[in-house]
Scaffold this motif. Sequence first.
Motif, PDB file in Angstrom:
ATOM      1  N   HIS A   1       0.864  -1.183   0.000  1.00 19.36           N
ATOM      2  CA  HIS A   1       0.000   0.000   0.000  1.00 19.36           C
ATOM      3  C   HIS A   1       0.900   1.233   0.000  1.00 19.36           C
ATOM      4  O   HIS A   1       1.750   1.390   0.885  1.00 19.36           O
ATOM      5  CB  HIS A   1      -0.904   0.027   1.228  1.00 19.36           C
ATOM      6  N   GLU A   2       0.705   2.123  -0.966  1.00 18.55           N
ATOM      7  CA  GLU A   2       1.512   3.336  -1.055  1.00 18.55           C
ATOM      8  C   GLU A   2       0.598   4.560  -1.101  1.00 18.55           C
ATOM      9  O   GLU A   2      -0.465   4.528  -1.725  1.00 18.55           O
ATOM     10  CB  GLU A   2       2.370   3.316  -2.319  1.00 18.55           C
ATOM     11  N   TYR A   3       1.028   5.621  -0.421  1.00 21.36           N
ATOM     12  CA  TYR A   3       0.250   6.853  -0.460  1.00 21.36           C
ATOM     13  C   TYR A   3       1.198   8.045  -0.444  1.00 21.36           C
ATOM     14  O   TYR A   3       2.381   7.935  -0.094  1.00 21.36           O
ATOM     15  CB  TYR A   3      -0.721   6.927   0.725  1.00 21.36           C
ATOM     16  N   ALA A   4       0.669   9.204  -0.796  1.00 23.76           N
ATOM     17  CA  ALA A   4       1.439  10.444  -0.786  1.00 23.76           C
ATOM     18  C   ALA A   4       0.504  11.613  -0.531  1.00 23.76           C
ATOM     19  O   ALA A   4      -0.689  11.561  -0.866  1.00 23.76           O
ATOM     20  CB  ALA A   4       2.173  10.641  -2.118  1.00 23.76           C
ATOM     21  N   ASP A   5       1.046  12.644   0.103  1.00 21.95           N
ATOM     22  CA  ASP A   5       0.328  13.896   0.347  1.00 21.95           C
ATOM     23  C   ASP A   5      -0.973  13.664   1.115  1.00 21.95           C
ATOM     24  O   ASP A   5      -2.057  14.067   0.687  1.00 21.95           O
ATOM     25  CB  ASP A   5       0.055  14.609  -0.980  1.00 21.95           C
TER      26      ASP A   5
END
Length: 492
Positions: free
Chosen positions: A74-78
């Motif tokens: 699982h990857e996320y940003a901002d």
Amino acid sequence: MLENLQVTAAGAPPLAFKRFRLSGVQAAADAQSIAELSLEQLVLGAGDAPLLSLGHYQVSDISASASQLATGLHEYADLQVALQRLADGRIDLGATVASSAESQQTADAENADAENADAADVMDTEESTGVVSASAEEGRADDDSRFRLFIAGIQQNGDNSGADIRDASVKPAYQGRVQIRELNISEISATLAASARPELQKPVQVHAVLSLDDYNRIALDTSLTLDSSHAPEIYPQGNITLRISQLDMVAFNGYLAQAMGYHLEKGMLNLDVDMDMQQARLGGEARILLRNSSFVPEDEATIKRVSKQISMPVDTALDLLRDDNGNVRLTVPVSGDMSSPDFGSGDITAQLSKLALQSAALHYLKQSLQPYGLLLSIASYAGSELMAIRLDALAFAEGQTELNDEQIPQLEKVAQLMHGKTGLELQVCPFVSAAEASAQEEQWPQLARQRGAVVKAWLAQKTDENDHSLAPRVTLCKAQKGKKAEVVLGFN
């Protein structure tokens, strides 16, 4: 793919996202899979300050069946979150969320009533026929089945994520931004069952780096699993390492006032904590360095309460702990029984704010006064006089009123301590022995007063760091009878 979708519902904050995409979708009767799911520009809430916004999220290799759910990384940003605590301690999620929660509670209650009615009908049917349906048996079998969950990990990309926090439950209110610079969570492999406690197949590693400004860093590293030895309760088990550097404590004056009754005019905190949790027992150590600190009283009632709890005035403890540069150094054991009903974060807070002051102040005194004037006790009486910190007494021979060579080194240590710690007040309590009192008859108080006067006269020749005599900070107690001929010294 869905683009520019907005979802609204009565009593709930609006939800919107720019793009939602699924790729590689496969579905069969017993299993489903998705090669990749991605989401762009999600916003929860209205206006210029939504409750939550997320710039990007994606997860790959999703597969699901009746017995397991597995995903890739699982990857996320901002990620941006707005948190506000009200003056009464409640978390403010907005009026729309509160209304939604109330509506949901009403709906849940209505659904529960309907389900209970349905269940009653089924039981009546089973009792009348003496037969349990096959579907009911299957449901019970499902309760005992084990469900496996696998997540390859969670990772933050970039360092723009954070939370804007306002806490109005303290005075002055806290307002600041916590920036999430790094966040990585390792593989999560768990087994779940309705009739059993969840199990982690391996420890979960968490690494996070946060900051409150350009200079501060808060680094957290953990390796945790689950402890089921206190069934039916489940507790975390493993180790936690916390490192805080260059934390400006002035912003946290509201919390300091609650804990100690003081505000800081200036002060920078470094904190190292190493904790280990095994079988619901918490153990470890906290090493604290408060740089260039300056405390000012804020809440006298809290100061009195904490002073009573640590058996010495708070300002005395703080004055003992500050060095010439205003630095305060503490090393505090952290422990607790997580299975105790009274255990909570307050346990640790109490140790850091109260036990720390007491134990570190006493340790400082012992080091400063060695090898003379060993510390005897805290909150101790010298006859009828209560001393916050009582030292070894100056022993006198029968009839002696002058200081001898053995007593001078101990007084030198006391004078050195008072030279740098200008807030310390010394009590000098003179005693005559029972034999002296009998021999001197009505004149025994004069003998005791002579002993106290010679000690004060010697200290009056000494000065503090501002070149002021120590005499105003040396108080003579009344003459008293005791078992020994002595002068008892103590700080308040």
